[in-house]
Design a protein around this motif. Sequence first.
Motif, mmCIF file in Angstrom:
data_model
loop_
_atom_site.group_PDB
_atom_site.id
_atom_site.type_symbol
_atom_site.label_atom_id
_atom_site.label_comp_id
_atom_site.label_asym_id
_atom_site.label_seq_id
_atom_site.Cartn_x
_atom_site.Cartn_y
_atom_site.Cartn_z
ATOM 1 N N ARG A 75 0.882 -1.323 0.153
ATOM 2 C CA ARG A 75 0.181 -0.245 -0.019
ATOM 3 C C ARG A 75 0.817 1.345 -0.058
ATOM 4 O O ARG A 75 0.569 2.155 -0.680
ATOM 5 C CB ARG A 75 -0.972 0.092 1.213
ATOM 6 C CG ARG A 75 -1.996 -1.040 1.247
ATOM 7 C CD ARG A 75 -2.581 -1.124 2.371
ATOM 8 N NE ARG A 75 -3.202 -2.510 2.857
ATOM 9 C CZ ARG A 75 -3.477 -2.764 3.939
ATOM 10 N NH1 ARG A 75 -3.032 -2.380 5.004
ATOM 11 N NH2 ARG A 75 -4.266 -3.983 4.121
ATOM 12 N N LEU A 76 1.815 1.316 0.961
ATOM 13 C CA LEU A 76 2.782 2.508 0.946
ATOM 14 C C LEU A 76 3.562 2.429 -0.484
ATOM 15 O O LEU A 76 3.598 3.508 -1.022
ATOM 16 C CB LEU A 76 3.834 2.146 2.062
ATOM 17 C CG LEU A 76 4.778 3.293 2.143
ATOM 18 C CD1 LEU A 76 4.289 4.543 2.584
ATOM 19 C CD2 LEU A 76 5.906 3.071 3.111
ATOM 20 N N SER A 79 1.262 4.057 -2.926
ATOM 21 C CA SER A 79 0.824 5.605 -2.753
ATOM 22 C C SER A 79 2.257 6.350 -3.043
ATOM 23 O O SER A 79 1.988 7.390 -3.836
ATOM 24 C CB SER A 79 0.583 5.684 -1.344
ATOM 25 O OG SER A 79 0.500 7.200 -0.963
ATOM 26 N N THR A 83 2.247 9.247 -6.132
ATOM 27 C CA THR A 83 2.588 10.585 -5.809
ATOM 28 C C THR A 83 3.791 11.011 -6.751
ATOM 29 O O THR A 83 3.958 12.062 -7.383
ATOM 30 C CB THR A 83 3.249 10.649 -4.508
ATOM 31 O OG1 THR A 83 2.110 10.238 -3.524
ATOM 32 C CG2 THR A 83 3.788 12.246 -4.143
ATOM 33 N N ASP A 235 -3.072 -5.525 -6.802
ATOM 34 C CA ASP A 235 -3.368 -4.737 -5.921
ATOM 35 C C ASP A 235 -4.721 -5.187 -5.063
ATOM 36 O O ASP A 235 -4.908 -4.806 -4.083
ATOM 37 C CB ASP A 235 -3.890 -3.535 -6.863
ATOM 38 C CG ASP A 235 -2.854 -2.506 -7.104
ATOM 39 O OD1 ASP A 235 -1.865 -3.061 -6.796
ATOM 40 O OD2 ASP A 235 -3.237 -1.578 -7.838
ATOM 41 N N VAL A 240 -4.598 -2.847 -1.880
ATOM 42 C CA VAL A 240 -4.061 -1.665 -2.259
ATOM 43 C C VAL A 240 -5.340 -0.801 -2.507
ATOM 44 O O VAL A 240 -6.142 -1.101 -3.253
ATOM 45 C CB VAL A 240 -3.155 -1.592 -3.481
ATOM 46 C CG1 VAL A 240 -2.835 -0.186 -4.253
ATOM 47 C CG2 VAL A 240 -1.900 -2.357 -2.938
ATOM 48 N N CYS A 241 -5.115 0.451 -2.252
ATOM 49 C CA CYS A 241 -6.131 1.549 -2.503
ATOM 50 C C CYS A 241 -6.721 1.538 -3.828
ATOM 51 O O CYS A 241 -6.056 1.544 -4.816
ATOM 52 C CB CYS A 241 -5.845 2.917 -2.144
ATOM 53 S SG CYS A 241 -7.013 4.150 -2.502
ATOM 54 N N ALA A 244 -5.620 4.326 -6.415
ATOM 55 C CA ALA A 244 -4.390 4.151 -6.813
ATOM 56 C C ALA A 244 -4.365 3.091 -8.062
ATOM 57 O O ALA A 244 -3.847 3.346 -9.170
ATOM 58 C CB ALA A 244 -3.492 3.829 -5.821
#
Length: 411
Positions: A75-76, A79, A83, A235, A240-241, A244
């Motif tokens: 997940r990190l 993200s 970004t 994902d 995972v979001c 994203a």
Amino acid sequence: PDDTKPPTEPLNFRDFVVQMPEGTPPDVALEAFQKYLREASQKDLEKVKDTGFFFDRYDPVARLRAYDLRLHEARLNASVFVTDLCEGRFDGLNLSTTERPNMEGRCSVSGHLQAPEFAFDPDMGALLIEDLPKHLSAWEVYESLQDCGGFCTASWSSTLAPRSFHARFRSSREARQAMEALGKLQLLREDGSCAVAQLCGLTPLSAFVLPPEMSLPERLQRDLELSAEVLRRLDALLEVCHEATEYILQYPGSTELKLDLQVLYLRRVHHFCFYAASWCQDEWALRDRCGAVALRGKRPSILERSDWTTEHEKRIEKFLASGISLPRPVLCFDDPQFQQQLQEAAKLHTNQVVEGKLQCKLCGKYFKDLDYVRKHLSRQHLAWVEALRAEQHFSMATEAFWADAERPRLA
């Protein structure tokens, strides 16, 4: 002597049955064979059960913690990737090359995180412990490092010997500072020298060069579809979001750019090499198994096809059809059978005073039924519950050890 060398393998079922009396019923033979295998591996268990390796690989608490860490890092990573993409850090991405590969099928790349390949070297700002002491759990090292400035990630091998440990930091300076945090663990080799080394990423990165037909328009389109399906699956599996996931899949651009983004995302977020269809445990395993990056060769002027593209598609389809899974390890408290054991154990610590009135033997408090006693014991007499939990978790770890086809076979 090296106590990790495999001894003579245990008998297989056929050879074991041949030694049994003629006419032995199949169910009796199977039960005897299972007992034989348990006894054959009991000595191995005795040698490793008190080691950090045994805890890290088999204990349900350690396995659940590793599972949670893998989800957290995916997940990190997702993200951070999104970004970086939003802030233009992947501008100029292009996973193709016009350079002729060398005899090993490789070509040079621009460097760590440099355009156009954005190859990643996990050794930049990293520490390596070549072989953890047998008594030490990798989680003890992880806990010593996770609060250090610039800590990014860590990973360790699941083998008994050598049991290596990698940790990566934002910078080499922060990695050097983190070495001080490991001093209290006394990570020494047998000759007394320090087992911790700082990796500098000095080895030049190179890329595997894929066959030129991987650059054909129809191949790019098909790989875009396949990589999108792998990305969705992984994902979802690692929670995972969704935003994203969709941001990557809906990113505007040419087919080639979108494919390159998805391939790079799979590597950086999931340690998955799309062209090898290889899902790795960590970024070091990915680098060692699949290289720093794979680049498509120059688009051919004359249409030429090889078996490589066919095999590539088969690998991906096999991976997708394999029922990709990452099961969540279960603790004893999640097991209804263990709750029943708690209930039975509670009876041993309870006196029935009169009908509908029970007394805890440990503290003398009164309760109206056994379920209240069990809850009381779990909350107020933690040492009792902890002992039962530890016993059950060791039993679960032992079962996992015996079920592991890759468990160490010790002489």
